[in-house]
Motif scaffolding. Structure first.
Motif, mmCIF file in Angstrom:
data_model
loop_
_atom_site.group_PDB
_atom_site.id
_atom_site.type_symbol
_atom_site.label_atom_id
_atom_site.label_comp_id
_atom_site.label_asym_id
_atom_site.label_seq_id
_atom_site.Cartn_x
_atom_site.Cartn_y
_atom_site.Cartn_z
ATOM 1 N N MET A 44 0.816 -1.234 -0.023
ATOM 2 C CA MET A 44 0.015 -0.092 -0.226
ATOM 3 C C MET A 44 0.869 1.357 0.224
ATOM 4 N N ASP A 45 0.554 2.288 -0.785
ATOM 5 C CA ASP A 45 1.349 3.362 -0.775
ATOM 6 C C ASP A 45 0.733 4.430 0.511
ATOM 7 N N GLN A 46 1.351 5.449 0.723
ATOM 8 C CA GLN A 46 1.154 6.208 1.356
ATOM 9 C C GLN A 46 -0.392 7.184 1.451
ATOM 10 N N GLU A 47 -0.752 7.341 0.175
ATOM 11 C CA GLU A 47 -1.956 7.800 0.118
ATOM 12 C C GLU A 47 -3.206 6.982 0.557
ATOM 13 N N ALA A 48 -2.990 5.657 0.266
ATOM 14 C CA ALA A 48 -4.042 4.793 0.556
ATOM 15 C C ALA A 48 -3.919 4.693 1.958
ATOM 16 N N LEU A 49 -2.787 4.440 2.837
ATOM 17 C CA LEU A 49 -3.009 4.391 3.963
ATOM 18 C C LEU A 49 -3.527 5.649 4.795
ATOM 19 N N LEU A 50 -3.098 6.695 4.231
ATOM 20 C CA LEU A 50 -3.666 7.977 4.781
ATOM 21 C C LEU A 50 -5.193 7.963 4.602
ATOM 22 N N THR A 51 -5.939 7.485 3.515
ATOM 23 C CA THR A 51 -7.234 7.456 3.270
ATOM 24 C C THR A 51 -7.888 6.488 4.326
ATOM 25 N N PHE A 52 -7.389 5.355 4.259
ATOM 26 C CA PHE A 52 -7.705 4.054 5.236
ATOM 27 C C PHE A 52 -7.729 4.782 6.798
ATOM 28 N N HIS A 53 -6.668 5.640 7.174
ATOM 29 C CA HIS A 53 -6.653 5.913 8.591
ATOM 30 C C HIS A 53 -7.827 7.110 8.723
ATOM 31 N N GLY A 54 -8.191 8.072 7.644
ATOM 32 C CA GLY A 54 -9.106 8.913 7.967
ATOM 33 C C GLY A 54 -10.413 8.114 7.868
ATOM 34 N N TYR A 55 -10.625 7.154 7.050
ATOM 35 C CA TYR A 55 -12.143 6.456 7.170
ATOM 36 C C TYR A 55 -12.025 5.857 8.659
ATOM 37 N N ALA A 56 -11.074 5.099 8.963
ATOM 38 C CA ALA A 56 -11.113 4.446 10.422
ATOM 39 C C ALA A 56 -11.280 5.561 11.489
ATOM 40 N N LYS A 57 -10.650 6.644 11.441
ATOM 41 C CA LYS A 57 -10.855 7.607 12.422
ATOM 42 C C LYS A 57 -12.234 7.988 12.556
ATOM 43 N N PHE A 58 -12.967 8.047 11.339
ATOM 44 C CA PHE A 58 -14.221 8.936 11.289
ATOM 45 C C PHE A 58 -15.501 7.831 11.927
#
Length: 74
Positions: free
Chosen positions: A1-15
């Motif tokens: 996974m690239d960094q952008e996908a990790l940040l997107t996943f992190h954002g959804y998880a936090k939400f």
């Protein structure tokens, strides 16, 4: 996974985590409100306990009597 996908996943998880905590908190607050309106429990006594806390005060609830009443109802 690239960094952008990790940040997107992190954002959804936090939400979703914040949303779950929000739902749990408000369902708990609603249950307190509902029990107070039904007369099952008087939460005003508990809030007054902060100001009037003394070792010689009577207990707020008699749990033995409540337990016996529940057993008699069954």
């Amino acid at each position: 996974m690239d960094q952008e996908a990790l940040l997107t996943f992190h954002g959804y998880a936090k939400f979703f985590l914040i949303f779950i905590v929000f739902v749990i908190f408000y369902s708990y607050a609603y249950s307190i409100y509902k029990r107070d309106k039904k007369g099952e429990r008087d939460f005003e006594k508990y809030s007054n306990l902060v100001h009037d806390d003394n070792a010689s005060n009577d207990p707020l609830e008699n749990r033995k009597e409540e337990k016996e009443n529940k057993e008699k109802e069954k």
